[in-house]
Write a protein that holds these residues in place. Structure first.
Motif, PDB file in Angstrom:
ATOM      1  N   ALA A 143       0.802  -1.215   0.000  1.00  0.00           N
ATOM      2  CA  ALA A 143       0.000   0.000   0.000  1.00  0.00           C
ATOM      3  C   ALA A 143       0.837   1.269   0.000  1.00  0.00           C
ATOM      4  CB  ALA A 143      -0.936  -0.010   1.209  1.00  0.00           C
ATOM      5  N   THR A 144       2.006   1.230   0.649  1.00  0.00           N
ATOM      6  CA  THR A 144       2.838   2.429   0.755  1.00  0.00           C
ATOM      7  C   THR A 144       3.942   2.484  -0.291  1.00  0.00           C
ATOM      8  OG1 THR A 144       4.276   1.335   2.381  1.00  0.00           O
ATOM      9  CG2 THR A 144       2.421   2.625   3.230  1.00  0.00           C
ATOM     10  N   GLY A 145       4.108   1.412  -1.079  1.00  0.00           N
ATOM     11  CA  GLY A 145       5.152   1.400  -2.096  1.00  0.00           C
ATOM     12  C   GLY A 145       6.548   1.292  -1.526  1.00  0.00           C
ATOM     13  N   GLY A 146       6.664   0.729  -0.343  1.00  0.00           N
ATOM     14  CA  GLY A 146       7.967   0.673   0.328  1.00  0.00           C
ATOM     15  C   GLY A 146       8.639  -0.677   0.240  1.00  0.00           C
ATOM     16  N   LEU A 147       8.637  -1.293  -0.948  1.00  0.00           N
ATOM     17  CA  LEU A 147       9.194  -2.645  -1.085  1.00  0.00           C
ATOM     18  C   LEU A 147      10.717  -2.617  -1.235  1.00  0.00           C
ATOM     19  CD1 LEU A 147       6.550  -4.286  -3.429  1.00  0.00           C
ATOM     20  CD2 LEU A 147       7.064  -4.944  -1.093  1.00  0.00           C
ATOM     21  N   ARG A 148      11.401  -2.372  -0.139  1.00  0.00           N
ATOM     22  CA  ARG A 148      12.870  -2.410  -0.137  1.00  0.00           C
ATOM     23  C   ARG A 148      13.320  -3.817   0.252  1.00  0.00           C
ATOM     24  NH1 ARG A 148      15.376   2.532   3.145  1.00  0.00           N
ATOM     25  NH2 ARG A 148      17.249   1.405   2.508  1.00  0.00           N
ATOM     26  N   ILE A 149      13.301  -4.712  -0.743  1.00  0.00           N
ATOM     27  CA  ILE A 149      13.609  -6.115  -0.449  1.00  0.00           C
ATOM     28  C   ILE A 149      14.708  -6.646  -1.352  1.00  0.00           C
ATOM     29  CG2 ILE A 149      11.354  -6.693   0.524  1.00  0.00           C
ATOM     30  CD1 ILE A 149      10.578  -7.742  -2.249  1.00  0.00           C
ATOM     31  N   GLY A 150      15.468  -5.756  -1.969  1.00  0.00           N
ATOM     32  CA  GLY A 150      16.588  -6.188  -2.791  1.00  0.00           C
ATOM     33  C   GLY A 150      16.197  -6.727  -4.148  1.00  0.00           C
ATOM     34  N   VAL A 151      15.020  -6.346  -4.645  1.00  0.00           N
ATOM     35  CA  VAL A 151      14.585  -6.772  -5.978  1.00  0.00           C
ATOM     36  C   VAL A 151      14.359  -5.527  -6.825  1.00  0.00           C
ATOM     37  CG1 VAL A 151      12.803  -7.929  -7.327  1.00  0.00           C
ATOM     38  CG2 VAL A 151      13.526  -8.889  -5.131  1.00  0.00           C
ATOM     39  N   SER A 152      15.181  -5.336  -7.841  1.00  0.00           N
ATOM     40  CA  SER A 152      15.012  -4.217  -8.759  1.00  0.00           C
ATOM     41  C   SER A 152      14.065  -4.618  -9.883  1.00  0.00           C
ATOM     42  CB  SER A 152      16.359  -3.811  -9.352  1.00  0.00           C
ATOM     43  OG  SER A 152      16.872  -4.873 -10.153  1.00  0.00           O
ATOM     44  N   ALA A 153      13.597  -3.615 -10.625  1.00  0.00           N
ATOM     45  CA  ALA A 153      12.754  -3.903 -11.786  1.00  0.00           C
ATOM     46  C   ALA A 153      13.519  -4.760 -12.789  1.00  0.00           C
ATOM     47  CB  ALA A 153      12.277  -2.604 -12.428  1.00  0.00           C
ATOM     48  N   ARG A 154      14.810  -4.473 -12.935  1.00  0.00           N
ATOM     49  CA  ARG A 154      15.634  -5.247 -13.870  1.00  0.00           C
ATOM     50  C   ARG A 154      15.713  -6.711 -13.456  1.00  0.00           C
ATOM     51  NH1 ARG A 154      17.831  -5.332 -19.068  1.00  0.00           N
ATOM     52  NH2 ARG A 154      19.667  -6.653 -19.051  1.00  0.00           N
ATOM     53  N   LEU A 155      15.849  -6.972 -12.156  1.00  0.00           N
ATOM     54  CA  LEU A 155      15.921  -8.349 -11.668  1.00  0.00           C
ATOM     55  C   LEU A 155      14.610  -9.079 -11.941  1.00  0.00           C
ATOM     56  CD1 LEU A 155      17.915 -10.221  -9.999  1.00  0.00           C
ATOM     57  CD2 LEU A 155      16.424  -9.729  -8.077  1.00  0.00           C
ATOM     58  N   ALA A 156      13.486  -8.402 -11.721  1.00  0.00           N
ATOM     59  CA  ALA A 156      12.185  -9.017 -11.990  1.00  0.00           C
ATOM     60  C   ALA A 156      12.038  -9.356 -13.471  1.00  0.00           C
ATOM     61  CB  ALA A 156      11.068  -8.086 -11.543  1.00  0.00           C
ATOM     62  N   LYS A 157      12.541  -8.479 -14.340  1.00  0.00           N
ATOM     63  CA  LYS A 157      12.462  -8.749 -15.780  1.00  0.00           C
ATOM     64  C   LYS A 157      13.378  -9.908 -16.161  1.00  0.00           C
ATOM     65  CE  LYS A 157      11.396  -3.906 -16.549  1.00  0.00           C
ATOM     66  NZ  LYS A 157      11.952  -2.587 -16.952  1.00  0.00           N
ATOM     67  N   GLN A 158      14.526 -10.024 -15.489  1.00  0.00           N
ATOM     68  CA  GLN A 158      15.401 -11.174 -15.720  1.00  0.00           C
ATOM     69  C   GLN A 158      14.674 -12.464 -15.360  1.00  0.00           C
ATOM     70  OE1 GLN A 158      18.294 -11.463 -17.093  1.00  0.00           O
ATOM     71  NE2 GLN A 158      19.446  -9.562 -16.909  1.00  0.00           N
ATOM     72  N   ALA A 159      13.934 -12.429 -14.248  1.00  0.00           N
ATOM     73  CA  ALA A 159      13.176 -13.610 -13.841  1.00  0.00           C
ATOM     74  C   ALA A 159      12.104 -13.947 -14.880  1.00  0.00           C
ATOM     75  CB  ALA A 159      12.545 -13.380 -12.473  1.00  0.00           C
ATOM     76  N   LEU A 160      11.452 -12.943 -15.426  1.00  0.00           N
ATOM     77  CA  LEU A 160      10.456 -13.173 -16.481  1.00  0.00           C
ATOM     78  C   LEU A 160      11.106 -13.821 -17.697  1.00  0.00           C
ATOM     79  CD1 LEU A 160       8.399  -9.845 -16.463  1.00  0.00           C
ATOM     80  CD2 LEU A 160       7.573 -12.095 -15.764  1.00  0.00           C
ATOM     81  N   ALA A 161      12.300 -13.338 -18.059  1.00  0.00           N
ATOM     82  CA  ALA A 161      12.989 -13.889 -19.223  1.00  0.00           C
ATOM     83  C   ALA A 161      13.307 -15.367 -19.021  1.00  0.00           C
ATOM     84  CB  ALA A 161      14.268 -13.096 -19.490  1.00  0.00           C
ATOM     85  N   ILE A 162      13.760 -15.715 -17.830  1.00  0.00           N
ATOM     86  CA  ILE A 162      14.058 -17.120 -17.530  1.00  0.00           C
ATOM     87  C   ILE A 162      12.769 -17.941 -17.495  1.00  0.00           C
ATOM     88  CG2 ILE A 162      14.939 -18.668 -15.739  1.00  0.00           C
ATOM     89  CD1 ILE A 162      16.966 -16.436 -15.052  1.00  0.00           C
ATOM     90  N   PHE A 163      11.738 -17.388 -16.892  1.00  0.00           N
ATOM     91  CA  PHE A 163      10.442 -18.062 -16.821  1.00  0.00           C
ATOM     92  C   PHE A 163       9.915 -18.412 -18.208  1.00  0.00           C
ATOM     93  CE2 PHE A 163       5.804 -17.152 -17.081  1.00  0.00           C
ATOM     94  CZ  PHE A 163       5.327 -18.289 -16.440  1.00  0.00           C
ATOM     95  N   GLY A 164      10.061 -17.489 -19.160  1.00  0.00           N
ATOM     96  CA  GLY A 164       9.526 -17.715 -20.499  1.00  0.00           C
ATOM     97  C   GLY A 164      10.560 -18.127 -21.527  1.00  0.00           C
ATOM     98  N   ASP A 165      11.822 -18.366 -21.083  1.00  0.00           N
ATOM     99  CA  ASP A 165      12.914 -18.729 -21.991  1.00  0.00           C
ATOM    100  C   ASP A 165      13.019 -17.704 -23.118  1.00  0.00           C
ATOM    101  OD1 ASP A 165      15.062 -20.168 -22.921  1.00  0.00           O
ATOM    102  OD2 ASP A 165      13.851 -21.567 -24.091  1.00  0.00           O
ATOM    103  N   ARG A 166      13.057 -16.437 -22.732  1.00  0.00           N
ATOM    104  CA  ARG A 166      13.163 -15.341 -23.694  1.00  0.00           C
ATOM    105  C   ARG A 166      14.377 -14.480 -23.353  1.00  0.00           C
ATOM    106  NH1 ARG A 166       9.487 -16.142 -27.941  1.00  0.00           N
ATOM    107  NH2 ARG A 166       7.643 -17.181 -27.052  1.00  0.00           N
TER     108      ARG A 166
END
Length: 532
Positions: free
Chosen positions: A139-162
């Motif tokens: 709700a507050t947008g305070g997700l300081r958990i060591g995950v950047s947008a770039r890291l999330a996109k890397q995970a998507l790429a691995i998930f979809g083999d792209r």
């Protein structure tokens, strides 16, 4: 919601990058739409709930427990969301089963300021501590958990083999909960076709020059240009739509309307955003900071801190993709194109002539402008490849500055560091030699090992002389104090700091247990380094 809460818990407790990627890919596989899409949006900053503010949450918990007790609890834990999630009283009866994440997102999206307190309180009553933590962070947008947008996109790429570049190029044309994106990654639908104009292209990055690298390279194969101390951006104009992106793909157009107002060619540029006028003055990074992270910019700010783009590369011209061309060909096209643009807003990054590495090293150590932080090496035949391929491009930065400073204040960290004093304010001496005083000159929260963190934390606890909420004032005198060797990239004047200086990228390079506090550096040492 419970699966999202479990994901956050595991991400917080997983230090390794590969471990975080595995957690994300497993989550995307196990959780159905639209919940996995909203989780992705939360992690990449794609959600905004303006009705929920930290002050409101403090008011809610103040109605449910003693304020002094909460203050002590918050001081110990060091994170507002974690503290509230732990001390919030559970409902004695009623529904305790958490609703789906999608239901919570839809509820938060509809909230107004007036109804927000009762709705948030009702949700917190229904959730267990881990889900409360996730709700507050969401709700507050305070997700300081060591995950950047770039890291999330890397995970998507691995998930979809792209390739992650494909996802980067699509990203700004997508909206949460990204159902079309996930369907493409799972192979059940065609690749989404974006109708959004002026989309971001993944940037090409350089490797730092390491020991022995230059010995393996032929100087004749590489061109060199100055590395300017601004922020790397992409300026794109397509069918009249103009956008400015950071190197990570964040749309920062709103903060720099003056640049885009004078950008009228159907091209895509890669360059360095700087303050000043390219014909007369190039400002410091401290000047540029006045313009960063602003949703609106005043007329006074536009007049005092005008920006311009020092161009490095040309990626597209009138719809034609130039990225597969050699660097020298793209550079020639860029040089031909720039005269058509505003000379007050765009210029060409100058090349650095050299015949051998020793000659370039001498120029790197004595650049012609104080805002230059090194040189870039680019293979003359290199195509523009997203990511950081080894070999085509190198960055050869100047050696960092160092000073010895004294630890003055310490604050608890966040996440897995919330039990440690890990954010440090340090100072140097000023005033007469017989009675000097410490003046703060910077803050740092990295550069030390986990073992060193424990040592500093113990020192802080043993030498605390005052408490200010989560901050501790540490004993710091000529005869007693912990000296830290601080490395930093540059220094600028600052009217916002008592010392009159602001450090660029300060970090702790080593702990000087061996050095008496009285022998730490003086403010005059820093002011002598100032960029004018």
């Amino acid at each position: 919601m419970q699966r999202f809460a479990d994901l956050l818990d595991r991400l917080v407790l997983t230090p390794s990058r590969n471990g975080k990627i595995r957690l994300l890919t497993d989550h995307f596989r196990a959780v159905p739409d639209p919940d996995r899409g909203y989780a992705l949006a939360a992690l990449t900053g794609g959600l905004d709930f303006p009705a929920v503010k930290p002050a409101m949450l403090r008011t809610l918990i103040g109605e449910r427990m003693d304020e002094v007790l909460f203050a002590y609890s918050y001081d110990y834990v060091g994170d507002l969301a974690e503290t509230i999630s732990l001390v919030w009283p559970s409902a004695a009866e009623g529904e305790t089963r958490p609703p789906p994440l999608s239901e919570i997102v839809e509820t938060l999206s509809r909230l107004g300021r007036a109804e927000a307190p009762s709705v948030i309180a009702g949700l917190l009553d229904r959730l267990d501590p881990s889900a409360r933590f996730a709700l507050i962070k969401l709700a507050t947008g305070g997700l300081r958990i060591g995950v950047s947008a770039r890291l999330a996109k890397q995970a998507l790429a691995i998930f979809g083999d792209r390739d992650v570049g494909e996802i980067e190029e699509l990203w700004h044309g997508l909206e949460p909960p990204y159902e079309a994106l996930f369907a493409w990654l799972e192979g059940t639908r065609e690749k989404p076709v974006s109708t959004v104009k002026a989309l971001f292209s993944p940037v090409m990055l350089a490797h730092p020059v390491s020991d022995g690298d230059l010995e393996k390279l032929n100087p004749a194969d590489y061109a060199a240009e100055w590395k300017w101390d601004g922020i790397r951006v992409q300026a794109i104009c397509e069918d009249g739509v103009k956008r400015l992106y950071s190197r990570t793909g964040d749309d920062v157009s709103g903060a720099f309307p003056d640049l885009l107002a004078e950008f009228d060619a159907e091209i895509s540029l890669d360059g360095e955003l700087l303050v000043g006028n390219p014909r007369f003055r190039t400002g410091t990074f401290s000047d540029l900071q006045q313009r960063l992270n602003r949703k609106t910019v005043s007329k006074k700010m536009l007049a005092e801190y005008p920006v311009f783009l020092r161009c490095y590369d040309l990626l597209r011209v009138e719809g034609e993709d130039l990225r597969s061309l050699a660097f020298t060909d793209r550079r020639a096209a860029l040089q031909k194109m720039l005269p058509a643009l505003s000379q007050d807003r765009f210029d060409l990054s100058p090349m650095v002539a050299f015949s051998n590495w020793q000659e370039l090293e001498e120029k790197r150590r004595a650049p012609p402008h104080p805002v230059i932080e090194g040189v870039m090496l680019k293979r003359r035949d290199s195509t523009y490849v997203p990511g950081r391929p080894k070999g085509p491009w190198f960055k050869w930065k100047r050696d960092p500055f160092t000073v010895d400073a004294v630890l003055m204040y310490a604050q608890r960290g966040h996440g897995k560091r919330s039990s440690y004093y890990s954010d440090y304010t340090f100072g140097v001496w000023k005033g007469p030699e017989e009675a000097p005083e410490l003046v703060p000159v910077g803050k740092a929260y990295f550069g030390f090992t986990d073992e060193e963190l424990k040592q500093i934390d113990k020192y802080v606890r043993d030498n605390t002389i005052e408490r200010f909420g989560p901050v501790r004032s540490v004993r710091a005198e000529r005869g007693h104090g912990l000296v830290l060797e601080i490395a930093f990239e540059g220094l600028n004047r600052s009217t916002r700091h008592k010392s009159g200086v602001a450090m660029r990228f300060p970090r702790i390079s080593r702990l000087r247990w061996d050095k008496p506090a009285a022998e730490a550096d003086r403010l005059e040492t820093l002011t002598a380094m100032l960029v004018d």
